[in-house]
Design a protein around this motif. Structure first.
Motif, PDB file in Angstrom:
ATOM      1  N   ASN A 115       7.244  12.213  -0.782  1.00  0.00           N
ATOM      2  CA  ASN A 115       5.968  12.321  -0.306  1.00  0.00           C
ATOM      3  C   ASN A 115       5.181  11.026   0.006  1.00  0.00           C
ATOM      4  N   THR A 116       5.641  10.165   0.035  1.00  0.00           N
ATOM      5  CA  THR A 116       4.951   8.927   0.206  1.00  0.00           C
ATOM      6  C   THR A 116       5.414   8.067   1.457  1.00  0.00           C
ATOM      7  N   TRP A 157      -6.655  12.193   7.171  1.00  0.00           N
ATOM      8  CA  TRP A 157      -6.847  10.891   6.756  1.00  0.00           C
ATOM      9  C   TRP A 157      -7.227  10.753   5.430  1.00  0.00           C
ATOM     10  N   GLY A 158      -6.724   9.797   4.474  1.00  0.00           N
ATOM     11  CA  GLY A 158      -6.886   9.273   3.306  1.00  0.00           C
ATOM     12  C   GLY A 158      -8.102   8.698   3.245  1.00  0.00           C
ATOM     13  N   LEU A 203       0.967  -1.132   0.069  1.00  0.00           N
ATOM     14  CA  LEU A 203       0.091  -0.040   0.226  1.00  0.00           C
ATOM     15  C   LEU A 203       0.951   1.137   0.065  1.00  0.00           C
ATOM     16  N   SER A 204       0.344   2.207  -0.723  1.00  0.00           N
ATOM     17  CA  SER A 204       1.162   3.572  -0.641  1.00  0.00           C
ATOM     18  C   SER A 204       0.100   4.650  -0.272  1.00  0.00           C
ATOM     19  N   CYS A 205       0.648   5.702   0.337  1.00  0.00           N
ATOM     20  CA  CYS A 205       0.016   6.932   0.770  1.00  0.00           C
ATOM     21  C   CYS A 205       0.685   8.019   0.274  1.00  0.00           C
ATOM     22  N   CYS A 232      -4.578   5.652   5.301  1.00  0.00           N
ATOM     23  CA  CYS A 232      -3.485   6.212   5.906  1.00  0.00           C
ATOM     24  C   CYS A 232      -3.833   7.581   6.708  1.00  0.00           C
ATOM     25  N   ALA A 233      -3.111   8.038   7.522  1.00  0.00           N
ATOM     26  CA  ALA A 233      -3.128   9.143   8.321  1.00  0.00           C
ATOM     27  C   ALA A 233      -1.906   9.971   8.681  1.00  0.00           C
TER      28      ALA A 233
END
Length: 126
Positions: free
Chosen positions: A77-78, A116-117, A19-21, A96-97
């Motif tokens: 930025n990930t 939060w995403g 997973l990526s955010c 993600c948060a």
């Protein structure tokens, strides 16, 4: 501040997902980034978190220790969550948060995160 989670999907037990955010609109490196998950009928629970600049703290829920790895690339930025040896009980929507002023001792508390995403679905099933 915007957070965009991606990378979810359907995987068989024992499989892996990453997973990526991706964050925008803020100085990403200063923020503690966390991953949480929520299964149907259950409360949102902590998965993993990684602190921002100047601190080097990583925390995992006991249920994912040794299987999941959180990391971050501030230049991109990930924040990422590598999930290995997935189990059916890992099935949930993953969020993600981020929060700038989070103390290390509170990294697992969802109420401490301001941003939060949208969530990404992870389904582990044969």
């Amino acid at each position: 501040v915007q957070l965009q989670a991606s990378g979810g999907g359907l995987v068989q037990p024992g499989g892996s997902l990453r997973l990526s955010c991706t964050g925008s609109g803020f100085t990403f490196g200063r923020y503690t980034m966390g991953w949480f998950r929520q299964a149907p009928g259950k409360e949102r629970e902590f998965v993993a978190a990684i602190s921002g600049w100047g601190r080097s703290a990583i925390k995992y829920a006991d249920s994912v220790k040794g299987r999941f790895t959180i990391s971050r690339d501030n230049a991109k930025n990930t924040a990422s969550l590598q999930m290995n040896s997935l189990k059916p009980e890992d099935t949930a929507v993953y969020y993600c948060a981020g929060d700038q002023n989070l103390i290390v001792g509170r990294m697992a508390a969802p109420t401490e995160y301001d941003y939060w995403g949208q969530g990404t679905q992870v389904t582990v099933s044969s």
